[in-house]
Design an enzyme around this catalytic site. Sequence first.
Site, mmCIF file in Angstrom:
data_model
loop_
_atom_site.group_PDB
_atom_site.id
_atom_site.type_symbol
_atom_site.label_atom_id
_atom_site.label_comp_id
_atom_site.label_asym_id
_atom_site.label_seq_id
_atom_site.Cartn_x
_atom_site.Cartn_y
_atom_site.Cartn_z
ATOM 1 N N LYS A 119 0.803 -1.228 0.000
ATOM 2 C CA LYS A 119 0.000 0.000 0.000
ATOM 3 C C LYS A 119 0.825 1.261 0.000
ATOM 4 O O LYS A 119 0.313 2.331 -0.282
ATOM 5 C CB LYS A 119 -0.946 0.008 1.211
ATOM 6 N N LYS A 269 -5.153 -10.997 -6.097
ATOM 7 C CA LYS A 269 -6.346 -11.434 -5.363
ATOM 8 C C LYS A 269 -7.531 -10.522 -5.644
ATOM 9 O O LYS A 269 -7.339 -9.323 -5.910
ATOM 10 C CB LYS A 269 -6.021 -11.534 -3.870
ATOM 11 N N LYS A 272 -11.952 -5.584 -2.964
ATOM 12 C CA LYS A 272 -13.050 -4.639 -3.112
ATOM 13 C C LYS A 272 -12.562 -3.230 -3.454
ATOM 14 O O LYS A 272 -13.337 -2.400 -3.887
ATOM 15 C CB LYS A 272 -13.960 -4.629 -1.884
HETATM 16 P P1 TYM Z 1 -10.779 -7.132 4.876
HETATM 17 O O1 TYM Z 1 -11.890 -6.240 5.261
HETATM 18 O O2 TYM Z 1 -9.867 -6.679 3.771
HETATM 19 O O3 TYM Z 1 -11.353 -8.543 4.454
HETATM 20 C C1 TYM Z 1 -12.240 -9.280 5.282
HETATM 21 C C2 TYM Z 1 -11.927 -10.754 5.191
HETATM 22 O O4 TYM Z 1 -12.051 -11.218 3.830
HETATM 23 C C3 TYM Z 1 -10.873 -11.908 3.462
HETATM 24 N N1 TYM Z 1 -10.628 -11.730 2.018
HETATM 25 C C4 TYM Z 1 -10.472 -12.735 1.126
HETATM 26 N N2 TYM Z 1 -10.492 -14.071 1.278
HETATM 27 C C5 TYM Z 1 -10.307 -14.809 0.168
HETATM 28 N N3 TYM Z 1 -10.102 -14.288 -1.070
HETATM 29 C C6 TYM Z 1 -10.058 -12.953 -1.269
HETATM 30 N N4 TYM Z 1 -9.873 -12.443 -2.464
HETATM 31 C C7 TYM Z 1 -10.269 -12.107 -0.125
HETATM 32 N N5 TYM Z 1 -10.304 -10.766 0.038
HETATM 33 C C8 TYM Z 1 -10.516 -10.547 1.354
HETATM 34 C C9 TYM Z 1 -9.778 -11.255 4.288
HETATM 35 O O5 TYM Z 1 -8.621 -12.067 4.393
HETATM 36 C C10 TYM Z 1 -10.484 -11.061 5.609
HETATM 37 O O6 TYM Z 1 -10.436 -12.247 6.369
HETATM 38 N N6 TYM Z 1 -7.557 -6.156 8.603
HETATM 39 C C11 TYM Z 1 -8.673 -6.980 8.176
HETATM 40 C C12 TYM Z 1 -9.906 -6.822 9.029
HETATM 41 C C13 TYM Z 1 -9.684 -7.015 10.479
HETATM 42 C C14 TYM Z 1 -9.643 -8.237 11.192
HETATM 43 C C15 TYM Z 1 -9.481 -7.886 12.555
HETATM 44 C C16 TYM Z 1 -9.725 -9.571 10.788
HETATM 45 C C17 TYM Z 1 -9.544 -6.009 11.401
HETATM 46 N N7 TYM Z 1 -9.431 -6.543 12.657
HETATM 47 C C18 TYM Z 1 -9.376 -8.875 13.530
HETATM 48 C C19 TYM Z 1 -9.613 -10.551 11.778
HETATM 49 C C20 TYM Z 1 -9.449 -10.200 13.133
HETATM 50 C C21 TYM Z 1 -9.046 -6.613 6.759
HETATM 51 O O7 TYM Z 1 -8.674 -5.570 6.272
HETATM 52 O O8 TYM Z 1 -9.907 -7.510 6.140
#
Ligand code: TYM
Length: 404
Positions: A119, A269, A272
């Site tokens: 990023k 990957k 969004k």
């Molecule tokens: P975020 O909001 O980007 O994504 C949420 C969850 O979706 C999963 N994910 C995917 N899995 C498979 N294929 C993909 N293309 C894909 N894109 C996204 C992410 O791995 C995630 O599990 N920092 C985290 C959010 C967070 C969090 C936490 C997660 C904040 N605090 C505590 C677990 C525990 C994030 O940005 O996820």
Amino acid sequence: MIVLAYMGKTVLSGIKPSGIPQLGNYVGAISYWAELQNKYDHAIFPVVDLHAITVPQDPKVLSHQTYLTTAIILASGINPKKSIVFVQSDVPAHSELMWLLTTVATMGELGRMTQYKDKSGTAQLDSVEKALSEELREAYKIAHAQIDTNTSNVDDMAAALVKIQAQLKAKSDLPKLQRYMLLLKLLEERRRDRMGAGLFTYPVLMAADILLYQANVVPVGEDQKQHVELARDLAERFNKRFGETFVVPEPLLRKEGARIMDLLDPAKKMSKSDNDNGCILLTDSPEIIRKKIMRAETDSGHDIKFNPVIDREGVHNLLTIYKVLSGKTEAQIEKHFAKSGYGDLKRELSELVIAKLSPIQKQIDKYMKNKKLLERILNDGAQRADKIAQKTLAEAKKKIGLIT
Ligand code: TYM
């Protein structure tokens, strides 16, 4: 002994409301949470709005997306009676524990987070890099193999460059390489200068999200595994320094589907933040879903087989989505498509995705038309979360020696 681990095992995971959630979020995370909530004694799923603001958000859009993301979690089968669903910023202990953990984290470990490294780029500077000649890029590859680009020590870099001199086939390449390395270093510095500090520290906030609830298991997609490992390291370091306080959490990745790829560029990957034709949003209409899947990148072959080799990533990705959503085995799927071509796979997958998402979309609409209900669920979730979080926070403060 950890005083605060409440009886039984806890599963916890979160999602940022930084855009409309996409199919990768559903396949890799949300649909898995719905399964796991019944296998654990406690299940906690925050919508992590403080994470979303690490990049600029339009305030009106952010609040809408926070509701929408909550609606999507609930519509996907998370039961708010069993699971605690809440908005992160409603529970102030997240920010407070983050600060305590920031004093335990190191710049080095945060600098090594892959997402931070990705990023920190800006489109403008990326294009400068892309414009560099093939020859220089080749030289850069050799240099990269030798130099840890994280090093900020100029003497170490200079020493490494001298070593590379011996390894470069043509000695005349060296001045070019040195110029290139210098340029690269400058680019990196400029990128870091412009980057929001929140993008650097956010894994510590994520660790706070997890450790506050003494979570045992954190189901995430592959891109978040490194952050859960950081949470483990911080928990272990804190416990060692101040005495047992936090449960050390484990990342849990879905066996298949933990990394759903972009439909148009299967080397990256699905995300969004790239709101284009390679990404299926959970709110997309059947027509759009069909269009996006029918256009998905495949290869010149025709075998419909699970085989994740580089030039077959596109088909493998489609099959993976098919597998997770249909619940069928690889053998069943391969047999089913034995006499079919990629077009048939795409058509069937489109209908499967539509069949899975349609009832969820109906539920999403219902929740979005009933904000009062959403608010009630979120308020109740925040109260339940706050109770647990306050206890852990008080314990952590006490261990450090803060007067509570
Ligand atoms: P975020 O909001 O980007 O994504 C949420 C969850 O979706 C999963 N994910 C995917 N899995 C498979 N294929 C993909 N293309 C894909 N894109 C996204 C992410 O791995 C995630 O599990 N920092 C985290 C959010 C967070 C969090 C936490 C997660 C904040 N605090 C505590 C677990 C525990 C994030 O940005 O996820």
